[in-house]
Scaffold this motif. Structure first.
Motif, short mmCIF file in Angstrom:
data_model
loop_
_atom_site.label_atom_id
_atom_site.label_comp_id
_atom_site.label_asym_id
_atom_site.label_seq_id
_atom_site.Cartn_x
_atom_site.Cartn_y
_atom_site.Cartn_z
N MET A 1 0.82 -1.20 0.00
CA MET A 1 0.00 0.00 0.00
C MET A 1 0.87 1.27 0.00
O MET A 1 0.57 2.21 -0.71
CB MET A 1 -0.92 -0.04 1.23
CG MET A 1 -1.82 1.15 1.34
SD MET A 1 -2.95 1.20 -0.06
CE MET A 1 -3.94 2.57 0.37
N LEU A 2 1.95 1.25 0.78
CA LEU A 2 2.83 2.42 0.84
C LEU A 2 3.46 2.69 -0.53
O LEU A 2 3.57 3.84 -0.95
CB LEU A 2 3.91 2.22 1.91
CG LEU A 2 4.82 3.41 2.14
CD1 LEU A 2 4.02 4.64 2.57
CD2 LEU A 2 5.87 3.09 3.19
N ASN A 3 3.86 1.62 -1.23
CA ASN A 3 4.45 1.80 -2.56
C ASN A 3 3.46 2.44 -3.53
O ASN A 3 3.86 3.25 -4.37
CB ASN A 3 4.93 0.46 -3.13
CG ASN A 3 6.19 -0.01 -2.44
OD1 ASN A 3 6.90 0.76 -1.81
ND2 ASN A 3 6.48 -1.29 -2.55
N ARG A 4 2.20 2.12 -3.39
CA ARG A 4 1.18 2.71 -4.26
C ARG A 4 1.02 4.21 -3.96
O ARG A 4 0.81 5.00 -4.87
CB ARG A 4 -0.14 1.97 -4.10
CG ARG A 4 -0.04 0.58 -4.67
CD ARG A 4 -1.29 -0.21 -4.50
NE ARG A 4 -1.04 -1.56 -5.01
CZ ARG A 4 -1.86 -2.55 -4.87
NH1 ARG A 4 -3.01 -2.39 -4.25
NH2 ARG A 4 -1.57 -3.75 -5.36
N LEU A 5 1.13 4.57 -2.70
CA LEU A 5 1.07 5.99 -2.34
C LEU A 5 2.28 6.74 -2.89
O LEU A 5 2.16 7.87 -3.37
CB LEU A 5 0.97 6.16 -0.82
CG LEU A 5 -0.36 5.74 -0.20
CD1 LEU A 5 -0.28 5.81 1.33
CD2 LEU A 5 -1.50 6.60 -0.71
N TRP A 6 3.45 6.10 -2.81
CA TRP A 6 4.66 6.71 -3.38
C TRP A 6 4.49 6.89 -4.89
O TRP A 6 4.90 7.92 -5.45
CB TRP A 6 5.90 5.87 -3.09
CG TRP A 6 6.46 6.06 -1.72
CD1 TRP A 6 6.47 5.15 -0.71
CD2 TRP A 6 7.10 7.22 -1.20
NE1 TRP A 6 7.06 5.68 0.40
CE2 TRP A 6 7.47 6.96 0.14
CE3 TRP A 6 7.41 8.47 -1.72
CZ2 TRP A 6 8.12 7.89 0.93
CZ3 TRP A 6 8.05 9.39 -0.93
CH2 TRP A 6 8.40 9.09 0.38
N ALA A 7 3.93 5.89 -5.57
CA ALA A 7 3.71 5.97 -7.02
C ALA A 7 2.74 7.10 -7.34
O ALA A 7 2.94 7.85 -8.31
CB ALA A 7 3.19 4.64 -7.56
N PHE A 8 1.70 7.24 -6.54
CA PHE A 8 0.74 8.33 -6.72
C PHE A 8 1.45 9.68 -6.57
O PHE A 8 1.27 10.59 -7.38
CB PHE A 8 -0.41 8.19 -5.72
CG PHE A 8 -1.46 9.25 -5.84
CD1 PHE A 8 -2.38 9.22 -6.87
CD2 PHE A 8 -1.52 10.29 -4.92
CE1 PHE A 8 -3.35 10.21 -6.98
CE2 PHE A 8 -2.47 11.28 -5.03
CZ PHE A 8 -3.40 11.24 -6.07
N GLY A 9 2.27 9.79 -5.53
CA GLY A 9 3.04 11.02 -5.32
C GLY A 9 3.99 11.30 -6.47
O GLY A 9 4.16 12.46 -6.86
N ALA A 10 4.58 10.25 -7.03
CA ALA A 10 5.47 10.43 -8.18
C ALA A 10 4.71 10.99 -9.37
O ALA A 10 5.23 11.83 -10.12
CB ALA A 10 6.13 9.10 -8.55
N GLY A 11 3.47 10.55 -9.55
CA GLY A 11 2.65 11.09 -10.63
C GLY A 11 2.37 12.57 -10.43
O GLY A 11 2.40 13.36 -11.38
N ILE A 12 2.10 12.96 -9.20
CA ILE A 12 1.87 14.38 -8.91
C ILE A 12 3.15 15.17 -9.18
O ILE A 12 3.11 16.23 -9.80
CB ILE A 12 1.40 14.57 -7.45
CG1 ILE A 12 -0.01 13.99 -7.28
CG2 ILE A 12 1.44 16.04 -7.05
CD1 ILE A 12 -0.49 13.94 -5.85
N LEU A 13 4.29 14.64 -8.74
CA LEU A 13 5.56 15.32 -8.98
C LEU A 13 5.86 15.45 -10.46
O LEU A 13 6.42 16.45 -10.90
CB LEU A 13 6.70 14.59 -8.27
CG LEU A 13 6.71 14.71 -6.75
CD1 LEU A 13 7.79 13.80 -6.16
CD2 LEU A 13 6.93 16.15 -6.33
N CYS A 14 5.47 14.46 -11.25
CA CYS A 14 5.66 14.51 -12.71
C CYS A 14 4.94 15.71 -13.29
O CYS A 14 5.49 16.46 -14.10
CB CYS A 14 5.17 13.22 -13.34
SG CYS A 14 5.19 13.24 -15.13
N THR A 15 3.71 15.91 -12.86
CA THR A 15 2.91 17.04 -13.35
C THR A 15 3.51 18.37 -12.90
O THR A 15 3.65 19.30 -13.71
CB THR A 15 1.46 16.93 -12.86
OG1 THR A 15 0.95 15.66 -13.26
CG2 THR A 15 0.60 18.03 -13.42
N VAL A 16 3.87 18.45 -11.64
CA VAL A 16 4.44 19.69 -11.10
C VAL A 16 5.77 20.01 -11.80
O VAL A 16 6.00 21.13 -12.24
CB VAL A 16 4.63 19.58 -9.57
CG1 VAL A 16 5.43 20.74 -9.02
CG2 VAL A 16 3.28 19.49 -8.87
#
Length: 141
Positions: A1-16
């Motif tokens: 579950m934590l890895n999925r949250l990190w992946a989600f955060g990586a997607g946000i960072l990609c956009t930013v």
């Protein structure tokens, strides 16, 4: 579950990160130089991470994967920098994410680049169709 949250955060960072690169490219009138800045700053940050050392760098410079990964990363960052201004962040990232999903499915289906081969599931196809519909809705409205 934590890895999925990190992946989600990586997607946000990609956009930013893509949006900042676009702004920088606009200000300095060079999207490629803005992409270069992303790599320079990234190199500085990564150089100070715990597990990096010059031995690993020397090994990597001789591997084709290093060069292909670098070229793909440079192309991605540069293209995102170029496309956010004319398309907008929402549409650019949506289309990019759709490309990521289709690319991942093809790599998975055919076991490309020494990855684990696994058949594409109907749920993945439905998910990509849903993303395509969402992207079209973003484009229309």
């Amino acid at each position: 579950m934590l890895n999925r949250l990190w992946a989600f955060g990586a997607g946000i960072l990609c956009t930013v990160q893509s949006t900042f690169n676009c702004q920088l490219g606009h200000y300095i009138q060079s999207p490629t130089v803005s992409a270069l800045w992303a790599f320079i700053i990234g190199l500085i940050v990564l150089a100070f991470l715990k597990n990096n050392n010059w031995r690993h760098l020397r090994i990597g410079i001789h591997l084709s994967q290093s060069w292909f990964a670098g070229l793909a990363g440079a192309a991605f960052v540069t293209l995102m920098s170029l496309l956010i201004l004319p398309l907008g962040p929402g549409l650019t990232v949506s289309i990019s994410t759709l490309g990521v999903m289709i690319g991942a499915m093809l790599i998975q289906q055919f076991g490309l680049f020494q990855s684990k081969q696994q058949s594409i599931s109907i749920y993945q196809i439905i998910g990509v169709i849903g993303m395509l519909i969402g992207t079209l809705i973003i484009k229309i409205y």
